[in-house]
Motif scaffolding. Structure first.
Motif, PDB file in Angstrom:
ATOM      1  N   ASP A  53       9.195  18.295  -8.616  1.00  0.00           N
ATOM      2  CA  ASP A  53       9.534  17.978 -10.003  1.00  0.00           C
ATOM      3  C   ASP A  53      10.812  18.670 -10.471  1.00  0.00           C
ATOM      4  O   ASP A  53      11.655  18.046 -11.114  1.00  0.00           O
ATOM      5  CB  ASP A  53       8.388  18.368 -10.942  1.00  0.00           C
ATOM      6  N   ASN A  54      10.964  19.942 -10.151  1.00  0.00           N
ATOM      7  CA  ASN A  54      12.084  20.699 -10.708  1.00  0.00           C
ATOM      8  C   ASN A  54      12.485  21.817  -9.753  1.00  0.00           C
ATOM      9  O   ASN A  54      11.646  22.367  -9.041  1.00  0.00           O
ATOM     10  CB  ASN A  54      11.676  21.283 -12.066  1.00  0.00           C
ATOM     11  N   ILE A  55      13.776  22.160  -9.772  1.00  0.00           N
ATOM     12  CA  ILE A  55      14.305  23.286  -9.003  1.00  0.00           C
ATOM     13  C   ILE A  55      15.019  24.199  -9.975  1.00  0.00           C
ATOM     14  O   ILE A  55      15.880  23.755 -10.740  1.00  0.00           O
ATOM     15  CB  ILE A  55      15.295  22.819  -7.911  1.00  0.00           C
ATOM     16  N   TRP A  65       9.246  23.599  -8.285  1.00  0.00           N
ATOM     17  CA  TRP A  65       8.067  23.145  -9.026  1.00  0.00           C
ATOM     18  C   TRP A  65       7.594  21.815  -8.447  1.00  0.00           C
ATOM     19  O   TRP A  65       8.343  20.849  -8.386  1.00  0.00           O
ATOM     20  CB  TRP A  65       8.401  22.963 -10.510  1.00  0.00           C
ATOM     21  N   PHE A  66       6.325  21.772  -8.009  1.00  0.00           N
ATOM     22  CA  PHE A  66       5.708  20.577  -7.454  1.00  0.00           C
ATOM     23  C   PHE A  66       4.593  20.112  -8.386  1.00  0.00           C
ATOM     24  O   PHE A  66       4.019  20.906  -9.120  1.00  0.00           O
ATOM     25  CB  PHE A  66       5.114  20.858  -6.068  1.00  0.00           C
ATOM     26  N   ASN A  67       4.257  18.828  -8.341  1.00  0.00           N
ATOM     27  CA  ASN A  67       3.146  18.330  -9.154  1.00  0.00           C
ATOM     28  C   ASN A  67       1.798  18.677  -8.532  1.00  0.00           C
ATOM     29  O   ASN A  67       0.778  18.674  -9.206  1.00  0.00           O
ATOM     30  CB  ASN A  67       3.246  16.816  -9.365  1.00  0.00           C
ATOM     31  N   ASP A  68       1.774  18.967  -7.226  1.00  0.00           N
ATOM     32  CA  ASP A  68       0.560  19.349  -6.512  1.00  0.00           C
ATOM     33  C   ASP A  68       0.985  20.260  -5.371  1.00  0.00           C
ATOM     34  O   ASP A  68       2.152  20.274  -4.979  1.00  0.00           O
ATOM     35  CB  ASP A  68      -0.151  18.106  -5.973  1.00  0.00           C
ATOM     36  N   GLU A  69       0.066  21.019  -4.838  1.00  0.00           N
ATOM     37  CA  GLU A  69       0.422  21.948  -3.771  1.00  0.00           C
ATOM     38  C   GLU A  69       0.760  21.175  -2.489  1.00  0.00           C
ATOM     39  O   GLU A  69      -0.077  20.451  -1.952  1.00  0.00           O
ATOM     40  CB  GLU A  69      -0.739  22.900  -3.496  1.00  0.00           C
ATOM     41  N   PRO A  70       2.001  21.322  -1.991  1.00  0.00           N
ATOM     42  CA  PRO A  70       2.383  20.590  -0.770  1.00  0.00           C
ATOM     43  C   PRO A  70       1.963  21.359   0.481  1.00  0.00           C
ATOM     44  O   PRO A  70       1.660  22.547   0.440  1.00  0.00           O
ATOM     45  CB  PRO A  70       3.903  20.526  -0.876  1.00  0.00           C
ATOM     46  N   LYS A  71       1.959  20.650   1.594  1.00  0.00           N
ATOM     47  CA  LYS A  71       1.732  21.304   2.886  1.00  0.00           C
ATOM     48  C   LYS A  71       3.028  22.002   3.285  1.00  0.00           C
ATOM     49  O   LYS A  71       4.113  21.431   3.173  1.00  0.00           O
ATOM     50  CB  LYS A  71       1.348  20.278   3.942  1.00  0.00           C
ATOM     51  N   THR A  88       7.896  14.630  -1.687  1.00  0.00           N
ATOM     52  CA  THR A  88       8.985  13.715  -1.968  1.00  0.00           C
ATOM     53  C   THR A  88       9.718  14.204  -3.206  1.00  0.00           C
ATOM     54  O   THR A  88       9.190  14.949  -4.011  1.00  0.00           O
ATOM     55  CB  THR A  88       8.465  12.289  -2.235  1.00  0.00           C
ATOM     56  N   GLY A  89      10.946  13.773  -3.360  1.00  0.00           N
ATOM     57  CA  GLY A  89      11.743  14.144  -4.522  1.00  0.00           C
ATOM     58  C   GLY A  89      12.909  13.200  -4.693  1.00  0.00           C
ATOM     59  O   GLY A  89      13.232  12.411  -3.802  1.00  0.00           O
ATOM     60  N   ALA A  90      13.552  13.300  -5.840  1.00  0.00           N
ATOM     61  CA  ALA A  90      14.709  12.442  -6.107  1.00  0.00           C
ATOM     62  C   ALA A  90      15.899  12.922  -5.276  1.00  0.00           C
ATOM     63  O   ALA A  90      16.140  14.121  -5.179  1.00  0.00           O
ATOM     64  CB  ALA A  90      15.039  12.487  -7.569  1.00  0.00           C
TER      65      ALA A  90
END
Length: 97
Positions: A53-55, A65-71, A88-90
């Motif tokens: 979501d954000n850096i 910042w992630f919307n859920d905890e990534p692997k 994934t990200g923009a």
């Protein structure tokens, strides 16, 4: 009518050909219903992948910042530590805003 014999061109029971036309429709309806239920269950059990979501850049650190905890997977590549996130990200073309 007392029996199943033909009287005046009518039977007391319907022709077997009329009954057999309903059986494929019932089987087709059950197959379609099962397919739809299976797709709904698969959608519920397979959550969406994590999204970046954000850096944020702070002093001596980078906050992601992630919307859920990534692997997360860490590797040592030519003397440096690489952190790989399954998210994934923009696309930003390698630029940090």
């Amino acid at each position: 009518m007392r029996g199943t014999e033909l009287k005046d061109g009518q039977h007391s029971t319907p022709d077997p050909s009329e009954r057999s036309q309903l059986w494929p429709r019932v089987l087709g309806s059950l197959a379609l219903f099962g397919l739809l239920i299976g797709l709904m269950i698969g959608r519920l059990t397979n959550p969406e992948p994590a999204r970046l979501d954000n850096i944020e850049v702070h002093r001596d650190q980078l906050v992601l910042w992630f919307n859920d905890e990534p692997k997360v997977h860490a590797e040592v590549v030519e003397g440096t530590v690489a952190m790989l996130f399954d998210a994934t990200g923009a696309p930003a073309s390698g630029r940090l805003l």
